[in-house]
Design a protein around this motif. Structure first.
Motif, short mmCIF file in Angstrom:
data_model
loop_
_atom_site.label_atom_id
_atom_site.label_comp_id
_atom_site.label_asym_id
_atom_site.label_seq_id
_atom_site.Cartn_x
_atom_site.Cartn_y
_atom_site.Cartn_z
N VAL A 190 -7.44 -3.34 -5.18
CA VAL A 190 -7.12 -4.57 -4.45
C VAL A 190 -7.49 -5.76 -5.33
N VAL A 191 -6.55 -6.67 -5.51
CA VAL A 191 -6.81 -7.85 -6.33
C VAL A 191 -6.86 -9.13 -5.50
N ARG A 192 -6.54 -9.03 -4.20
CA ARG A 192 -6.58 -10.21 -3.34
C ARG A 192 -6.56 -9.78 -1.88
N VAL A 193 -7.37 -10.43 -1.08
CA VAL A 193 -7.36 -10.22 0.37
C VAL A 193 -6.80 -11.49 1.01
N GLU A 194 -5.84 -11.34 1.89
CA GLU A 194 -5.27 -12.49 2.59
C GLU A 194 -5.81 -12.56 4.01
N THR A 195 -6.19 -13.75 4.42
CA THR A 195 -6.69 -13.94 5.78
C THR A 195 -5.90 -15.04 6.48
N MET A 196 -6.08 -15.11 7.79
CA MET A 196 -5.47 -16.17 8.60
C MET A 196 -6.51 -17.18 9.03
N LEU B 274 -2.28 -5.38 -4.03
CA LEU B 274 -2.75 -4.38 -4.97
C LEU B 274 -2.35 -4.74 -6.40
N ARG B 275 -3.08 -4.19 -7.34
CA ARG B 275 -2.81 -4.47 -8.75
C ARG B 275 -1.41 -4.01 -9.16
N ASP B 276 -0.91 -2.97 -8.51
CA ASP B 276 0.43 -2.48 -8.88
C ASP B 276 1.55 -3.29 -8.24
N GLY B 277 1.18 -4.39 -7.55
CA GLY B 277 2.19 -5.30 -7.00
C GLY B 277 2.49 -5.11 -5.53
N ARG B 278 2.01 -4.03 -4.93
CA ARG B 278 2.27 -3.82 -3.51
C ARG B 278 1.46 -4.79 -2.65
N ARG B 279 2.06 -5.16 -1.54
CA ARG B 279 1.36 -5.97 -0.53
C ARG B 279 1.31 -5.15 0.75
N PRO C 156 -12.99 0.49 -2.54
CA PRO C 156 -12.93 1.92 -2.87
C PRO C 156 -11.84 2.68 -2.12
N ALA C 157 -11.55 2.29 -0.87
CA ALA C 157 -10.51 2.98 -0.11
C ALA C 157 -9.14 2.79 -0.76
N ALA C 158 -8.85 1.57 -1.23
CA ALA C 158 -7.57 1.33 -1.89
C ALA C 158 -7.47 2.14 -3.17
N ARG C 159 -8.53 2.17 -3.93
CA ARG C 159 -8.51 2.90 -5.21
C ARG C 159 -8.31 4.39 -4.97
N GLN C 160 -9.03 4.93 -3.98
CA GLN C 160 -8.98 6.37 -3.75
C GLN C 160 -7.74 6.82 -2.98
N ASP D 176 4.60 5.60 5.39
CA ASP D 176 3.80 6.19 4.32
C ASP D 176 2.44 6.58 4.90
N PRO D 177 2.11 7.87 4.99
CA PRO D 177 0.84 8.28 5.60
C PRO D 177 -0.38 7.76 4.84
N ALA D 178 -0.27 7.59 3.52
CA ALA D 178 -1.40 7.09 2.74
C ALA D 178 -1.73 5.65 3.14
N VAL D 179 -0.69 4.86 3.36
CA VAL D 179 -0.90 3.47 3.78
C VAL D 179 -1.50 3.42 5.18
N ARG D 180 -0.96 4.22 6.09
CA ARG D 180 -1.52 4.25 7.45
C ARG D 180 -2.98 4.69 7.41
N ASP D 181 -3.29 5.71 6.65
CA ASP D 181 -4.67 6.21 6.57
C ASP D 181 -5.60 5.15 5.98
N PHE D 182 -5.11 4.42 4.98
CA PHE D 182 -5.91 3.34 4.38
C PHE D 182 -6.28 2.30 5.43
N LEU D 183 -5.32 1.85 6.19
CA LEU D 183 -5.58 0.81 7.20
C LEU D 183 -6.49 1.33 8.31
N GLN D 184 -6.30 2.57 8.73
CA GLN D 184 -7.17 3.13 9.75
C GLN D 184 -8.60 3.31 9.22
N THR D 185 -8.71 3.68 7.96
CA THR D 185 -10.04 3.88 7.36
C THR D 185 -10.81 2.57 7.28
#
Length: 220
Positions: A119-125, A159-164, A109-113, A175-184
């Motif tokens: 989000v179409v894929r989560v990458e882990t280590m 993301l579905r729009d191609g961003r990683r 939901p955070a990515a969508r909003q 990009d403040p939206a990206v920073r806010d997403f990661l902090q959220t």
């Protein structure tokens, strides 16, 4: 008492000594895994039930001792959580349950909003790894939460729009939206896991979020 009698008495007492002397020595790191015949704990059974109730496809894994203090007990292999996840191996069920809830109810939901795309894929280590904690120079070595499958390292979101969106590149994004997403999503993870470590903690975590189900209350 003669010298010989004293020696015999000492030998007899040592033969009757405590059980510690009869314990098998610790298994060396890197030795062949041993499957343990342990009863499934009530906590693990409840966790399996929670995953099943949420419609998660998973496979319980046998309890194993990998030597060197590294074990995988009460663990699962996640098969399908409704969102592709790269890099995961066996992990303790509690970590799996927390990760599923975080992915479904926080990341998606955070990515969508906040980013306007799904989000179409989560990458882990990865999850289980028989190793010590890294990034603690000068402190006594101790096993990482990964050594018991009790942690997962998350590195990026596709993301579905191609961003990683990656922790390494975007934690301090312009990009403040990206920073806010990661902090959220970090704040949400802190409510679901005992220990959450990010690039704000130390240099060893510059490229991932470390999520550990250890009942601590440490979020950095």
């Amino acid at each position: 008492m003669t010298r010989i009698a004293l020696l015999l008495l000492a030998l007899a007492l040592s033969a009757c000594g405590g059980g510690d002397d009869r314990r098998p020595p610790p298994r060396p790191a890197g030795s062949k895994p041993v499957t343990l015949n342990l009863p499934t704990s009530q906590e693990t059974r409840a966790c399996f039930a929670d995953l099943s109730r949420e419609g998660i496809r998973f496979s319980p894994l046998p309890d194993r001792d990998y030597g060197g203090g590294c074990t995988l007990i009460g663990a699962v292999q996640l098969i399908d959580i409704g969102l592709p996840v790269a890099g995961i191996k066996g992990m303790r069920c509690g970590v799996a349950r927390g990760f599923v809830g975080w992915a479904r109810n926080a990341i998606a939901p955070a990515a969508r909003q906040m980013l306007g795309s799904d989000v179409v894929r989560v990458e882990t280590m990865g999850t289980y790894a028989c190793r010590n904690v890294v990034g603690q120079a000068g402190r006594p070595a101790r096993l990482s939460g990964h050594a018991s499958g009790n942690a997962i390292d998350v590195s990026a979101f596709i993301l579905r729009d191609g961003r990683r969106i990656s922790i390494e590149r975007d934690w301090r994004s312009a990009d403040p939206a990206v920073r806010d997403f990661l902090q959220t999503i970090r704040k949400s993870a802190c409510r679901r896991f005992g220990t959450v470590l990010s690039p704000d903690y130390n240099a060893a975590h510059y490229n991932h979020l470390h999520l550990e189900d250890d009942r601590a209350t440490f979020c950095r």
